[in-house]
Design a protein around this motif. Structure first.
Motif, PDB file in Angstrom:
ATOM      1  N   ASN A  31       0.835  -1.193   0.000  1.00 18.77           N
ATOM      2  CA  ASN A  31       0.000   0.000   0.000  1.00 18.77           C
ATOM      3  C   ASN A  31       0.872   1.246   0.000  1.00 18.77           C
ATOM      4  O   ASN A  31       1.895   1.300   0.690  1.00 18.77           O
ATOM      5  CB  ASN A  31      -0.899   0.033   1.239  1.00 18.77           C
ATOM      6  N   ALA A  32       0.447   2.251  -0.760  1.00 18.52           N
ATOM      7  CA  ALA A  32       1.150   3.534  -0.796  1.00 18.52           C
ATOM      8  C   ALA A  32       0.481   4.483   0.194  1.00 18.52           C
ATOM      9  O   ALA A  32      -0.749   4.531   0.294  1.00 18.52           O
ATOM     10  CB  ALA A  32       1.109   4.118  -2.199  1.00 18.52           C
ATOM     11  N   TYR A  33       1.307   5.244   0.910  1.00 14.68           N
ATOM     12  CA  TYR A  33       0.828   6.205   1.898  1.00 14.68           C
ATOM     13  C   TYR A  33       1.482   7.557   1.670  1.00 14.68           C
ATOM     14  O   TYR A  33       2.629   7.630   1.228  1.00 14.68           O
ATOM     15  CB  TYR A  33       1.193   5.757   3.323  1.00 14.68           C
ATOM     16  N   ARG A  62      -6.211   9.215  -9.365  1.00 13.08           N
ATOM     17  CA  ARG A  62      -6.274  10.499  -8.670  1.00 13.08           C
ATOM     18  C   ARG A  62      -6.937  10.321  -7.316  1.00 13.08           C
ATOM     19  O   ARG A  62      -7.913   9.588  -7.188  1.00 13.08           O
ATOM     20  CB  ARG A  62      -7.055  11.514  -9.498  1.00 13.08           C
ATOM     21  N   LYS A  63      -6.396  11.027  -6.320  1.00 10.65           N
ATOM     22  CA  LYS A  63      -6.968  10.985  -4.979  1.00 10.65           C
ATOM     23  C   LYS A  63      -6.918  12.376  -4.386  1.00 10.65           C
ATOM     24  O   LYS A  63      -5.929  13.089  -4.550  1.00 10.65           O
ATOM     25  CB  LYS A  63      -6.203  10.022  -4.091  1.00 10.65           C
ATOM     26  N   LYS A  64      -7.994  12.745  -3.686  1.00  9.13           N
ATOM     27  CA  LYS A  64      -8.062  14.041  -3.011  1.00  9.13           C
ATOM     28  C   LYS A  64      -8.266  13.804  -1.524  1.00  9.13           C
ATOM     29  O   LYS A  64      -9.098  12.982  -1.126  1.00  9.13           O
ATOM     30  CB  LYS A  64      -9.208  14.866  -3.569  1.00  9.13           C
ATOM     31  N   ILE A  76      -2.968   6.024   0.165  1.00  6.58           N
ATOM     32  CA  ILE A  76      -3.228   6.527  -1.184  1.00  6.58           C
ATOM     33  C   ILE A  76      -3.891   5.435  -2.015  1.00  6.58           C
ATOM     34  O   ILE A  76      -4.964   5.627  -2.566  1.00  6.58           O
ATOM     35  CB  ILE A  76      -1.927   6.993  -1.879  1.00  6.58           C
ATOM     36  N   GLU A  77      -3.214   4.281  -2.107  1.00  5.73           N
ATOM     37  CA  GLU A  77      -3.744   3.213  -2.952  1.00  5.73           C
ATOM     38  C   GLU A  77      -3.075   1.886  -2.657  1.00  5.73           C
ATOM     39  O   GLU A  77      -1.967   1.835  -2.114  1.00  5.73           O
ATOM     40  CB  GLU A  77      -3.551   3.551  -4.439  1.00  5.73           C
ATOM     41  N   PHE A  90       4.331   9.720  -8.052  1.00  9.44           N
ATOM     42  CA  PHE A  90       3.245  10.288  -7.276  1.00  9.44           C
ATOM     43  C   PHE A  90       3.415  11.797  -7.317  1.00  9.44           C
ATOM     44  O   PHE A  90       4.364  12.333  -6.731  1.00  9.44           O
ATOM     45  CB  PHE A  90       3.307   9.804  -5.822  1.00  9.44           C
ATOM     46  N   LYS A  91       2.536  12.480  -8.031  1.00 13.87           N
ATOM     47  CA  LYS A  91       2.567  13.947  -8.097  1.00 13.87           C
ATOM     48  C   LYS A  91       1.647  14.463  -7.003  1.00 13.87           C
ATOM     49  O   LYS A  91       0.444  14.207  -7.027  1.00 13.87           O
ATOM     50  CB  LYS A  91       2.128  14.441  -9.466  1.00 13.87           C
TER      51      LYS A  91
END
Length: 131
Positions: A31-33, A62-64, A76-77, A90-91
């Motif tokens: 998992n990305a954080y 995309r995540k907000k 994040i995902e 990851f921008k």
């Protein structure tokens, strides 16, 4: 005019990819954080991720996050292991007070693996970290 534009450096905000146990599915997942080690909240955090190589590109995700509190982190995902053969970027854009910050965090291909694990700030776990 260009010399008058100040682009502030991002400090205290990181992206980590962590290998952790999923209690629901009884699997080891990556998992990305996003981690906010600052003493202030981050507002309107926008994260755009994708993976790429010379001949492949993934779709954009995309995540907000409305507010990422100080000294905290957010998922994040979920990342599939097949993506680790690609460069994963990851921008991240966010507001701190009235100032906007922007940074691209890049995990180069094949750098996300169990041998590259290190301590991740605030999370008390090991993962692959980009500062």
């Amino acid at each position: 005019m260009k010399k008058d534009i100040e682009i502030p450096k991002v400090k205290g905000v990181y992206v980590a990819v962590v290998n952790e146990y999923n209690d629901i599915y009884k699997t080891q997942d990556w998992n990305a954080y996003i981690i906010n080690e600052k003493d202030v909240d981050l507002e309107m955090v926008i994260i755009v991720t994708d993976g790429y190589s010379e001949n492949k590109i993934t779709s954009k995700f995309r995540k907000k996050i409305d507010v990422l509190p100080k000294k905290s982190y957010a998922k994040i995902e979920l990342m599939q292991e097949e993506l680790f053969a690609l460069n994963n970027q990851f921008k991240v854009s966010f507001f701190e007070g009235n100032q906007m910050f922007d940074k691209t965090y890049l995990f180069r291909k094949n750098t996300i693996n169990l041998k590259a694990l290190q301590s991740v700030p605030l999370m008390d776990v090991k993962g692959v970290l980009v500062k």
